[in-house]
Design an enzyme around this catalytic site. Sequence first.
Site, PDB file in Angstrom:
ATOM      1  N   ARG A  36      -4.313  -3.328 -11.771  1.00  9.42           N
ATOM      2  CA  ARG A  36      -5.375  -2.326 -11.622  1.00  9.42           C
ATOM      3  C   ARG A  36      -6.345  -2.359 -12.792  1.00  9.42           C
ATOM      4  NH1 ARG A  36      -2.034   2.548  -8.598  1.00  9.42           N
ATOM      5  NH2 ARG A  36      -2.690   1.863  -6.537  1.00  9.42           N
ATOM      6  N   LYS A 197       8.835   0.749  10.977  1.00  9.07           N
ATOM      7  CA  LYS A 197       8.817   1.769  12.021  1.00  9.07           C
ATOM      8  C   LYS A 197       7.478   1.943  12.710  1.00  9.07           C
ATOM      9  CE  LYS A 197      12.473   4.710  10.299  1.00  9.07           C
ATOM     10  NZ  LYS A 197      12.770   6.047   9.767  1.00  9.07           N
ATOM     11  N   GLY A 354       1.961  -2.179   0.692  1.00  8.50           N
ATOM     12  CA  GLY A 354       2.821  -2.439  -0.459  1.00  8.50           C
ATOM     13  C   GLY A 354       3.779  -3.601  -0.244  1.00  8.50           C
ATOM     14  N   GLY A 377      -2.361   3.541   0.276  1.00  7.39           N
ATOM     15  CA  GLY A 377      -2.719   4.587   1.236  1.00  7.39           C
ATOM     16  C   GLY A 377      -4.143   4.464   1.752  1.00  7.39           C
TER      17      GLY A 377
HETATM   18  P1  ADP Z   1       3.880  -2.257   4.151  1.00  9.01           P
HETATM   19  O1  ADP Z   1       4.448  -1.649   2.895  1.00  9.01           O
HETATM   20  O2  ADP Z   1       3.330  -3.637   3.914  1.00  9.01           O
HETATM   21  O3  ADP Z   1       2.909  -1.343   4.843  1.00  9.01           O
HETATM   22  P2  ADP Z   1       6.158  -1.393   5.704  1.00  9.01           P
HETATM   23  O4  ADP Z   1       6.561  -0.493   4.580  1.00  9.01           O
HETATM   24  O5  ADP Z   1       5.665  -0.764   6.942  1.00  9.01           O
HETATM   25  O6  ADP Z   1       5.109  -2.497   5.173  1.00  9.01           O
HETATM   26  O7  ADP Z   1       7.399  -2.266   6.170  1.00  9.01           O
HETATM   27  C1  ADP Z   1       8.134  -3.086   5.300  1.00  9.01           C
HETATM   28  C2  ADP Z   1       9.596  -2.979   5.605  1.00  9.01           C
HETATM   29  O8  ADP Z   1       9.882  -3.320   6.947  1.00  9.01           O
HETATM   30  C3  ADP Z   1      10.382  -3.941   4.749  1.00  9.01           C
HETATM   31  O9  ADP Z   1      11.226  -3.223   3.892  1.00  9.01           O
HETATM   32  C4  ADP Z   1      11.174  -4.768   5.754  1.00  9.01           C
HETATM   33  O10 ADP Z   1      12.486  -5.033   5.328  1.00  9.01           O
HETATM   34  C5  ADP Z   1      11.178  -3.877   6.973  1.00  9.01           C
HETATM   35  N1  ADP Z   1      11.456  -4.648   8.200  1.00  9.01           N
HETATM   36  C6  ADP Z   1      10.831  -5.727   8.653  1.00  9.01           C
HETATM   37  N2  ADP Z   1      11.416  -6.214   9.767  1.00  9.01           N
HETATM   38  C7  ADP Z   1      12.477  -5.405  10.036  1.00  9.01           C
HETATM   39  C8  ADP Z   1      13.498  -5.377  11.040  1.00  9.01           C
HETATM   40  N3  ADP Z   1      13.540  -6.294  12.017  1.00  9.01           N
HETATM   41  N4  ADP Z   1      14.418  -4.403  10.983  1.00  9.01           N
HETATM   42  C9  ADP Z   1      14.378  -3.479   9.994  1.00  9.01           C
HETATM   43  N5  ADP Z   1      13.446  -3.443   9.022  1.00  9.01           N
HETATM   44  C10 ADP Z   1      12.504  -4.392   9.025  1.00  9.01           C
HETATM   45 MG    MG Z   2       6.011  -0.231   2.588  1.00  6.59          MG
END
Ligand code: ADP
Ligand code: MG
Length: 398
Positions: A36, A197, A354, A377
Amino acid sequence: MGWKTLDDMKLENRVALVRVDINVPMKDGAVLDNTRIARVLPTINDIIAAGGKPVLLAHFGRPGGAEVAELSLQQVVPALSAALGREVTFAANCIGGPAKRAVAAMEPGDVVLLENTRFHKGEEKNDAALAAAMAALADIYVNDAFSASHRAHASTEAIAQLLPACAGRSMAAELAALEAALESPSRPLAAIVGGAKVSTKLSVLRNLTERVDHLVIGGGMANTFLAAQGLGVGASLVEPNMIETARGILDTAAEVECVIHLPRDVVIAEAAEADMPTQIIPADACPEDMMILDAGPETVQALIELLDNCRTLVWNGPLGIFELPPFDAATRAVAEKAAELTRDGALVSVAGGGDTVSALNRMGLAGDFSYISTAGGAFLEWMQGKTLPGVAALRASR
Ligand code: ADP
Ligand code: MG
């Protein structure tokens, strides 16, 4: 566009109040990650080069409107001074006497950092009086903190209405990259949305369905979509209460001719643990006691072919549990393809989030993407199609 940049402003002999995001992770007085700080250097250096006086405005942590000594921005001064190659002067308040005196004493080449804006209750309330007190210090306002611009705070929103305002270098680069990706993209445009999710990315999926030609749904959230099509997902992460919502998104996509890409084959194991024995199976046949932890090779091949035919890619969310090899394979293979096409000039690629940024960094591929958003965010709100108050205020500035 619709906002001004530093090139549109008179800077010589003028005090520029620059909103930066130097909310850096610290441990034992040392900055753990300089990203940053590095991002705000071009703006500060350009203002100085044009004969202007940069006065930095920033928040640090969540003091909640109180003066919390541990959250003083003074502790960032050494790292900031080192990065700039100039001694930064610290003012113990972002308004009033200390700030005024520090600004009045500035010589050409000086940089002043003002104390944590969130020591004042008015900051998070977008308070007009606080904004006016800050604005009284300067001639112009520069917002170089995209990652703080999804919040309507006094230092991001209200102040932009009180002074001639423009985007700083990093802010302008981020806005340009994001516009090129979603607002006026070269098509076909694909989005990859993965991660854990559906529930955390619902508005992202809805907005992208309306905008992109191809929507790839991967990661844990794909399981809920597979379930929505009546396919068994065994012991995989799934959100039963999101199945109806997932059906709705599939219906909308069909109406607006957005092609949805779900996994065709998947990598399964008995548990989400590193180096588990794995099997590759079609996406419709997950046994009751097994979990889907990554996309399979046929799916990866299909995504590689898809990217070959696209001009723009927006990516948020890994395709598998990338933290636990070998479940990083699909994310890695698709990221490598995106990086290669970007290097060849065939694809504009923007990624954020992230875990996504951490996966790309770990794979050594982040530098090959057209743009990597570290805004967290703010990036997600932009993916949801929301108007960011700090950006809107720049657009509205005289
Ligand atoms: P970002 O931070 O890039 O927005 P998210 O926080 O939404 O991404 O998602 C990242 C998480 O999703 C990781 O911790 C990863 O382990 C999890 N993930 C990916 N594929 C699966 C899966 N098939 N089952 C459970 N968790 C998963
Ligand atoms: Mg995340």
